[in-house]
Design a protein around this motif. Structure first.
Motif, PDB file in Angstrom:
ATOM      1  N   TYR A 158      -3.905  -4.304  -6.800  1.00 29.44           N
ATOM      2  CA  TYR A 158      -2.878  -4.373  -6.270  1.00 29.44           C
ATOM      3  C   TYR A 158      -2.000  -3.726  -6.500  1.00 29.44           C
ATOM      4  CZ  TYR A 158      -5.572  -7.166  -2.471  1.00 29.44           C
ATOM      5  OH  TYR A 158      -7.110  -7.071  -1.598  1.00 29.44           O
ATOM      6  N   PRO A 195      -8.456   4.985 -10.570  1.00 30.33           N
ATOM      7  CA  PRO A 195      -7.741   4.278 -10.876  1.00 30.33           C
ATOM      8  C   PRO A 195      -6.734   4.615 -12.013  1.00 30.33           C
ATOM      9  CG  PRO A 195      -9.183   2.204 -10.561  1.00 30.33           C
ATOM     10  CD  PRO A 195     -10.675   3.999 -10.532  1.00 30.33           C
ATOM     11  N   LEU A 244      -2.229   0.015  -6.318  1.00 27.31           N
ATOM     12  CA  LEU A 244      -1.514   0.683  -5.247  1.00 27.31           C
ATOM     13  C   LEU A 244       0.102  -0.104  -5.504  1.00 27.31           C
ATOM     14  CD1 LEU A 244      -4.468  -0.791  -3.628  1.00 27.31           C
ATOM     15  CD2 LEU A 244      -4.311   1.117  -4.432  1.00 27.31           C
ATOM     16  N   TYR A 276       1.784   2.756  -7.248  1.00 29.80           N
ATOM     17  CA  TYR A 276       1.448   3.715  -7.395  1.00 29.80           C
ATOM     18  C   TYR A 276       2.540   5.780  -5.939  1.00 29.80           C
ATOM     19  CZ  TYR A 276      -1.433   7.959  -6.489  1.00 29.80           C
ATOM     20  OH  TYR A 276      -2.239   9.576  -6.820  1.00 29.80           O
ATOM     21  N   LEU A 291     -11.848   0.792  -2.069  1.00 30.91           N
ATOM     22  CA  LEU A 291     -10.331  -0.325  -1.186  1.00 30.91           C
ATOM     23  C   LEU A 291     -10.690  -0.434   0.500  1.00 30.91           C
ATOM     24  CD1 LEU A 291      -7.664  -1.219  -0.963  1.00 30.91           C
ATOM     25  CD2 LEU A 291      -6.872   1.504  -0.672  1.00 30.91           C
ATOM     26  N   ILE A 342       0.766  -1.648  -0.195  1.00 30.47           N
ATOM     27  CA  ILE A 342      -0.133  -0.014   0.447  1.00 30.47           C
ATOM     28  C   ILE A 342       1.260   1.050  -0.068  1.00 30.47           C
ATOM     29  CG2 ILE A 342      -1.734   1.654   1.198  1.00 30.47           C
ATOM     30  CD1 ILE A 342      -2.625  -1.164  -0.087  1.00 30.47           C
ATOM     31  N   LEU A 358      -5.131   9.096  -2.038  1.00 33.35           N
ATOM     32  CA  LEU A 358      -4.954   7.928  -3.455  1.00 33.35           C
ATOM     33  C   LEU A 358      -5.839   8.708  -4.908  1.00 33.35           C
ATOM     34  CD1 LEU A 358      -5.880   4.682  -1.937  1.00 33.35           C
ATOM     35  CD2 LEU A 358      -4.265   4.994  -2.985  1.00 33.35           C
TER      36      LEU A 358
END
Length: 365
Positions: A167, A147, A170, A173, A192, A123, A143
């Motif tokens: 996943y 996406p 993330l 990112y 999430l 994460i 975030l």
């Protein structure tokens, strides 16, 4: 006597102000005929809606006012049992499930979310600050809104966005802001959060919401997946981009917490009334906690964000929008008024909801 003479004007002033407030409040009420006229205007004249269903909770109790069509080709009218995609209003259900789990010590709101995810899931974080459940719920995770690698197209941005792809996204990112430093609305964060809670509960998102929210409230028409009977009641969604052409149904894959629920006005009235303490349910206390500041010295709320205090109101509200639907739920407990609006067109209906609660709010032009 002198002391009394000094206090009396103040008391009279307070009484006058209180009476004025009561009279001003009474003046904000709308008749059902007025509300129906607004719906007709929006559908027939403004051409900004196809079908509109309004659920109201006030001193008269609960009721539904509707106008327009669930399907233009069939000319099937909408009513209180018609189902719609409710988009980001789904996050209110996710939030109630989260708080219920926190009350039962199944999760801790300030715990890093990676605690509840499988080993190896990375994460993103900024410096030493990790994302917690409360960060996701209050939209302070940092975030992005959606996406960075949507699925099959912008008409359905979550299609094919599986758990593994989520996943993967993330894990790569790069955070732009310190976690917890600012409010940035994130549908990805909503999704999430639903995923994290489902993982912790050892079930899928739909079952999580059914067990924690809809069943305790007696809601029977609110779900991610629709059985045959509910599917028959589903309104067709329309995009306003091309004069109300049929819009594709949004599929949130493994991220249903971002907006995967469908519901009807009659079912949503149960959720609304419980939030307003108009009905006694096992979740009244849980919902009340979400209406209070989560942290001392910070007015930001989990789920709801904050109060709309314009025109002397005290409104908590959430808006939802998908490719062919829009929705709004809002309530002012002090005024004793609440509203839910469901539409099968992708045009905001929040202005109508605020107008119903307090007529000082203007309608969109």
């Amino acid at each position: 006597m002198k002391k009394t003479s000094r206090l009396l004007p103040a008391k009279l002033l307070m009484a006058t102000l209180a009476l004025g407030a009561i009279q001003a409040h009474a003046a904000t009420s709308m008749s059902d005929a007025d509300i129906l006229n607004i719906l007709k205007q929006r559908v027939d004249t403004d051409k900004k809606a196809v079908g509109l269903v309004v659920g109201i909770v006030d001193e008269k109790g609960s009721r539904v006012i509707s106008y327009g069509y669930a399907n233009l080709a069939e000319r099937r009218p909408v009513d209180g049992d018609t189902l719609f995609e409710i988009g980001s209003i789904t996050s209110a259900f996710t939030g109630v499930a989260m708080m219920d789990m926190a009350e039962k010590s199944e999760v801790r709101l300030k715990e890093p979310i990676e605690t509840y995810l499988p080993d190896g899931v990375r994460i993103p974080y900024y410096e030493d600050r990790k994302i917690t459940l409360s960060d996701l719920s209050s939209h302070r995770s940092g975030l992005p809104a959606v996406p960075g690698t949507p699925g099959t197209g912008t008409d359905n941005p979550y299609a094919g966005f599986t758990t593994s792809k989520a996943y993967e996204f993330l894990g790569s990112y790069q955070m732009r802001y310190d976690v917890g430093s600012r409010y940035l609305y994130s549908s990805l964060g909503n999704g999430l959060l639903g995923q994290v809670l489902s993982q912790r509960a050892g079930t899928d998102y739909e079952t999580l919401i059914k067990n924690r929210v809809t069943t305790p409230l007696g809601m029977t028409a609110t779900s991610v997946n629709l059985n045959a009977d509910l599917q028959k009641r589903m309104a067709t969604g329309y995009s306003s981009k091309a004069q109300f052409t049929v819009a594709p149904t949004w599929n949130f894959s493994a991220f249903e917490g971002a907006g995967g629920l469908h519901s009807s006005a009659n079912d949503m009235l149960k959720f609304l009334a419980a939030n307003m303490d108009q009905t006694k349910t096992p979740l009244n206390g849980t919902m009340h906690k979400l209406q209070m500041p989560f942290e001392i010295g910070n007015r930001l709320l989990l789920v709801w964000g904050g109060y709309n205090n314009k025109f002397n109101s005290s409104i908590l509200g959430l808006e939802g929008r998908t490719g062919g639907y829009s929705s709004y739920i809002a309530f002012d407990k002090k005024a004793g008024k609440g509203v839910v609006i469901l539409s099968n067109a992708d045009v905001s209906v929040a202005d109508i909801g605020n107008k119903i609660i307090n007529t000082d709010f203007p309608l969109a032009q």
